[in-house]
Design a protein around this motif. Structure first.
Motif, PDB file in Angstrom:
ATOM      1  N   MET A  14      76.853  49.661 -32.928  1.00  0.00           N
ATOM      2  CA  MET A  14      77.326  50.917 -33.495  1.00  0.00           C
ATOM      3  C   MET A  14      78.419  51.483 -32.593  1.00  0.00           C
ATOM      4  O   MET A  14      78.363  51.331 -31.379  1.00  0.00           O
ATOM      5  N   PRO A  15      79.405  52.147 -33.176  1.00  0.00           N
ATOM      6  CA  PRO A  15      80.468  52.734 -32.352  1.00  0.00           C
ATOM      7  C   PRO A  15      79.922  53.903 -31.544  1.00  0.00           C
ATOM      8  O   PRO A  15      78.991  54.582 -31.964  1.00  0.00           O
ATOM      9  N   THR A  47      87.906  54.293 -30.149  1.00  0.00           N
ATOM     10  CA  THR A  47      87.482  53.372 -31.210  1.00  0.00           C
ATOM     11  C   THR A  47      87.949  53.938 -32.547  1.00  0.00           C
ATOM     12  O   THR A  47      87.838  55.143 -32.788  1.00  0.00           O
ATOM     13  N   VAL A  49      87.071  53.865 -36.441  1.00  0.00           N
ATOM     14  CA  VAL A  49      85.931  53.509 -37.284  1.00  0.00           C
ATOM     15  C   VAL A  49      86.286  53.756 -38.746  1.00  0.00           C
ATOM     16  O   VAL A  49      86.642  54.875 -39.123  1.00  0.00           O
ATOM     17  N   VAL A  51      85.079  54.477 -42.272  1.00  0.00           N
ATOM     18  CA  VAL A  51      83.878  55.073 -42.845  1.00  0.00           C
ATOM     19  C   VAL A  51      83.853  54.807 -44.341  1.00  0.00           C
ATOM     20  O   VAL A  51      84.868  54.929 -45.016  1.00  0.00           O
ATOM     21  N   TYR A 138      89.255  57.006 -41.849  1.00  0.00           N
ATOM     22  CA  TYR A 138      89.232  56.345 -40.553  1.00  0.00           C
ATOM     23  C   TYR A 138      89.084  57.417 -39.474  1.00  0.00           C
ATOM     24  O   TYR A 138      89.945  58.284 -39.344  1.00  0.00           O
ATOM     25  N   ASP A 139      87.964  57.362 -38.760  1.00  0.00           N
ATOM     26  CA  ASP A 139      87.722  58.310 -37.679  1.00  0.00           C
ATOM     27  C   ASP A 139      88.146  57.688 -36.359  1.00  0.00           C
ATOM     28  O   ASP A 139      87.888  56.509 -36.113  1.00  0.00           O
TER      29      ASP A 139
END
Length: 160
Positions: A14-15, A47, A49, A51, A138-139
């Motif tokens: 997990m990030p 990072t 991420v 989603v 995108y986080d």
């Protein structure tokens, strides 16, 4: 090996980190991280991420027997040309005969294999498409030690 190029853990994890920015396209998230890097932010703590991932299949063309057979003949011709050139290197007479035989054989093989593959589908997939994995947003995450600095920097990105 330097820390910048050290291998990452190959198991899915997990990030980690706190959100410092959220973007509707990967390009915008990438631009944000590039902006952070340009401003001496420790990007090794960052990072991106995706989603809510989605698999998107974009249909690009309709398949017909003509398209299938012409593509099969073209790929067979290339393979035949390669084999023919190799044969011409190892024959005593050389010339164009091995190249032409290779090409004709390759075209025949390409036509036959394309026809068999397409015929086996029985019309169940009469189109060509490309698949792509995309996300709704995108986080950009940062480790907690630099998250506040990251948020502050990202608020100052020039809008284009």
């Amino acid at each position: 090996m330097t820390a910048a190029f050290a291998p990452t853990n190959s198991l899915p994890t997990m990030p980690e980190g706190w959100p410092i920015g959220s973007y509707d396209t990967y390009k915008k998230a990438q631009r944000a991280v590039d902006f952070l890097a340009d401003n001496e932010f420790p990007v090794q703590d960052v990072t991106i991420v995706g989603v809510e991932p989605m698999l998107v299949e974009r249909v690009s063309a309709r398949l017909t027997w003509g398209r299938v057979l012409s593509a099969g003949a073209a790929s067979g011709a290339w393979l035949g040309l390669f084999v023919g050139l190799l044969l011409s290197l190892f024959t005593t007479t050389g010339g164009l005969a091995p190249i032409l035989i290779g090409m004709v054989s390759g075209i025949a093989f390409g036509l036959a294999s394309a026809a068999v593959r397409y015929g086996a589908t029985k019309g169940q997939r009469d189109f060509v498409s490309q698949s792509q994995l995309v996300a709704r947003r995108y986080d950009v995450l940062s480790k907690p030690r630099n998250a506040e600095l990251g948020r502050t920097l990202l608020m100052s990105i020039p809008q284009t």
